[in-house]
Design an enzyme around this catalytic site. Structure first.
Site, PDB file in Angstrom:
ATOM      1  N   HIS A 166      37.603  72.641 -27.673  1.00  0.00           N
ATOM      2  CA  HIS A 166      37.279  72.718 -26.960  1.00  0.00           C
ATOM      3  C   HIS A 166      37.236  72.803 -25.701  1.00  0.00           C
ATOM      4  O   HIS A 166      38.428  73.467 -25.979  1.00  0.00           O
ATOM      5  CB  HIS A 166      36.763  70.985 -26.430  1.00  0.00           C
ATOM      6  CG  HIS A 166      38.285  70.273 -26.258  1.00  0.00           C
ATOM      7  ND1 HIS A 166      39.104  70.110 -25.101  1.00  0.00           N
ATOM      8  CD2 HIS A 166      39.585  69.852 -27.181  1.00  0.00           C
ATOM      9  CE1 HIS A 166      40.399  69.583 -24.898  1.00  0.00           C
ATOM     10  NE2 HIS A 166      40.167  69.467 -26.416  1.00  0.00           N
ATOM     11  N   ASP A 169      45.439  72.817 -24.357  1.00  0.00           N
ATOM     12  CA  ASP A 169      44.849  71.588 -24.961  1.00  0.00           C
ATOM     13  C   ASP A 169      43.406  71.880 -23.877  1.00  0.00           C
ATOM     14  O   ASP A 169      43.471  71.262 -23.596  1.00  0.00           O
ATOM     15  CB  ASP A 169      45.915  70.190 -24.379  1.00  0.00           C
ATOM     16  CG  ASP A 169      44.353  69.328 -24.992  1.00  0.00           C
ATOM     17  OD1 ASP A 169      43.347  69.688 -25.990  1.00  0.00           O
ATOM     18  OD2 ASP A 169      45.222  67.864 -24.757  1.00  0.00           O
ATOM     19  N   GLU A 173      35.149  67.209 -25.389  1.00  0.00           N
ATOM     20  CA  GLU A 173      36.350  66.104 -26.146  1.00  0.00           C
ATOM     21  C   GLU A 173      37.253  65.363 -24.827  1.00  0.00           C
ATOM     22  O   GLU A 173      37.120  64.506 -25.222  1.00  0.00           O
ATOM     23  CB  GLU A 173      36.867  67.432 -26.623  1.00  0.00           C
ATOM     24  CG  GLU A 173      37.635  67.030 -27.392  1.00  0.00           C
ATOM     25  CD  GLU A 173      39.288  66.500 -26.993  1.00  0.00           C
ATOM     26  OE1 GLU A 173      39.608  65.815 -28.406  1.00  0.00           O
ATOM     27  OE2 GLU A 173      39.491  66.263 -25.991  1.00  0.00           O
ATOM     28  N   GLU A 174      37.692  65.800 -23.545  1.00  0.00           N
ATOM     29  CA  GLU A 174      38.524  64.949 -22.881  1.00  0.00           C
ATOM     30  C   GLU A 174      38.345  63.367 -22.472  1.00  0.00           C
ATOM     31  O   GLU A 174      38.956  63.255 -22.111  1.00  0.00           O
ATOM     32  CB  GLU A 174      38.600  65.956 -21.993  1.00  0.00           C
ATOM     33  CG  GLU A 174      39.574  66.889 -21.525  1.00  0.00           C
ATOM     34  CD  GLU A 174      40.868  66.864 -22.667  1.00  0.00           C
ATOM     35  OE1 GLU A 174      41.181  65.540 -22.605  1.00  0.00           O
ATOM     36  OE2 GLU A 174      41.248  68.280 -22.634  1.00  0.00           O
ATOM     37  N   HIS A 207      49.137  67.582 -21.419  1.00  0.00           N
ATOM     38  CA  HIS A 207      47.989  66.649 -20.170  1.00  0.00           C
ATOM     39  C   HIS A 207      49.281  67.033 -19.326  1.00  0.00           C
ATOM     40  O   HIS A 207      48.978  66.453 -18.393  1.00  0.00           O
ATOM     41  CB  HIS A 207      48.132  65.588 -20.154  1.00  0.00           C
ATOM     42  CG  HIS A 207      46.960  65.324 -21.375  1.00  0.00           C
ATOM     43  ND1 HIS A 207      45.904  63.825 -21.521  1.00  0.00           N
ATOM     44  CD2 HIS A 207      45.976  65.842 -22.416  1.00  0.00           C
ATOM     45  CE1 HIS A 207      44.031  64.267 -21.946  1.00  0.00           C
ATOM     46  NE2 HIS A 207      44.860  65.775 -22.659  1.00  0.00           N
TER      47      HIS A 207
END
Length: 341
Positions: free
Chosen positions: A65, A182, A216-217, A317
């Protein structure tokens, strides 16, 4: 496959702001880059990029993603400062003092910084004890504004995107430090796979499609637009590094289970077997506070096998860190699985 090329692509992707809901610029880059390699990528109505890269039979999708965490203007305060909402789940402790860019709907951009209210240590006796959250943090614009009207005159309004500075660094010792590894580190690896296939360095033993999701998040990235004939889904996302886990930043992580449940046993076993056969540095872990596009695809009703791998990433994150060795091990596992008959 070339680790340096994968990292170069990662750095390019990281330089393009793409908080969830504002991904058109990064998907433009994906479409252009894949087209230059000779492929025919398409963008779904929802914004995902889908690109078949070769091979025949037993269709396999590799997913990463390119949407990231971010913020959104929630309120323009009477003093000219901004309250914000979260896009995805960034750590507020890690957001404090971060440089940001507000992007208006007309395309104007204004820089600023996230600070605690009353942030001066010489003024605020409760500075250290104050909880950091969306109620106590605010955005200070790098503009001479002192009222709501001043800010509105700039063209800023509620709902504007706020991008966090990724602060990307690649060190001589091989570490990669940045926000949003990420999952742009994985996306960079999939672009390197595409390059290697286009130049004949990798020969897929089955039909392989790349799928770059953009939500996605917030939990619905792979809920649509995957090829209907997909049999296997290999999600390439970050591998978690932290207490209670065996993975290191230099390894490829194989996830056996996350918050959605266990990953497909046979497909996960195939990946572990390849690591053992080819002496890759790998770890198998359970991520209890993790979800991926695999879970999203399953909840949407896709009848597929599914597994998840990724380079080890620390401080997820937050301000994240990985290592080129983790990229190398992950790239090699991707190649082995794509070429596996």
């Amino acid at each position: 496959m070339n680790v340096s090329h994968a990292i170069d692509q990662t750095v390019k992707l990281l330089s393009i702001p793409s908080p969830t809901g504002f991904t058109m610029n990064v998907t433009d880059y994906l479409l252009s880059t894949l087209a230059q390699m000779g492929f025919n990528p398409v963008r779904s109505r929802k914004g995902a990029v889908v690109c078949e890269i070769g091979g025949e039979g037993h269709p396999l999708v590799l997913a990463a993603h390119v949407d990231t965490l971010g913020l959104m203007v929630r309120e323009i305060k009477s003093n000219g400062r901004l309250s914000f909402a979260l896009l995805g789940g960034p750590s507020c402790n890690a957001v404090e003092t971060e440089n940001i860019t507000v992007i208006t709907r007309e395309g104007k951009q204004y820089t600023g910084v996230v600070e605690l209210m009353n942030a001066s240590v010489h003024v605020n006796p409760d500075l250290e004890e104050t909880k950091r959250d969306i109620k106590t943090l605010e955005i200070l614009l790098d503009e001479e504004v002192s009222s709501r009207e001043d800010v509105e005159a700039l063209g800023i309004m509620n709902g504007d995107i706020v991008a966090l500075d990724p602060r990307t660094h690649v060190t001589p010792s091989g570490y990669i430090r940045s926000r949003f590894l990420d999952d742009k580190l994985s996306a960079g690896m999939l672009l390197e796979l595409a390059r290697a296939v286009s130049e004949g360095e990798v020969n897929p033993a089955r039909k392989v499609t790349l799928f770059f999701s953009v939500y996605e998040e917030v939990g619905h990235g792979a809920s649509s637009s995957m090829p209907q004939d997909t049999e296997d889904l290999l999600v390439v996302d970050m591998g978690c590094v932290g207490d209670g886990l065996s993975c290191k930043e230099t390894q490829v992580s194989i996830c056996a289970k996350d918050s959605s449940g266990p990953y497909d046993y046979s497909m996960t076993t195939e990946l572990i077997t390849l690591c053992k056969m080819h002496t890759l540095d790998y770890a198998v872990d359970i991520y209890p506070r993790y979800g991926s596009d695999a879970g999203t695809a399953l909840r949407a009703g896709h009848d597929i096998r599914y597994a998840l791998i990724g380079a080890g990433v620390y401080a997820s994150h937050g301000y994240e860190r990985s290592h080129e060795k983790g990229v190398r091990n992950t790239l090699e596992l991707i190649r082995l699985y794509v070429e596996k008959a």
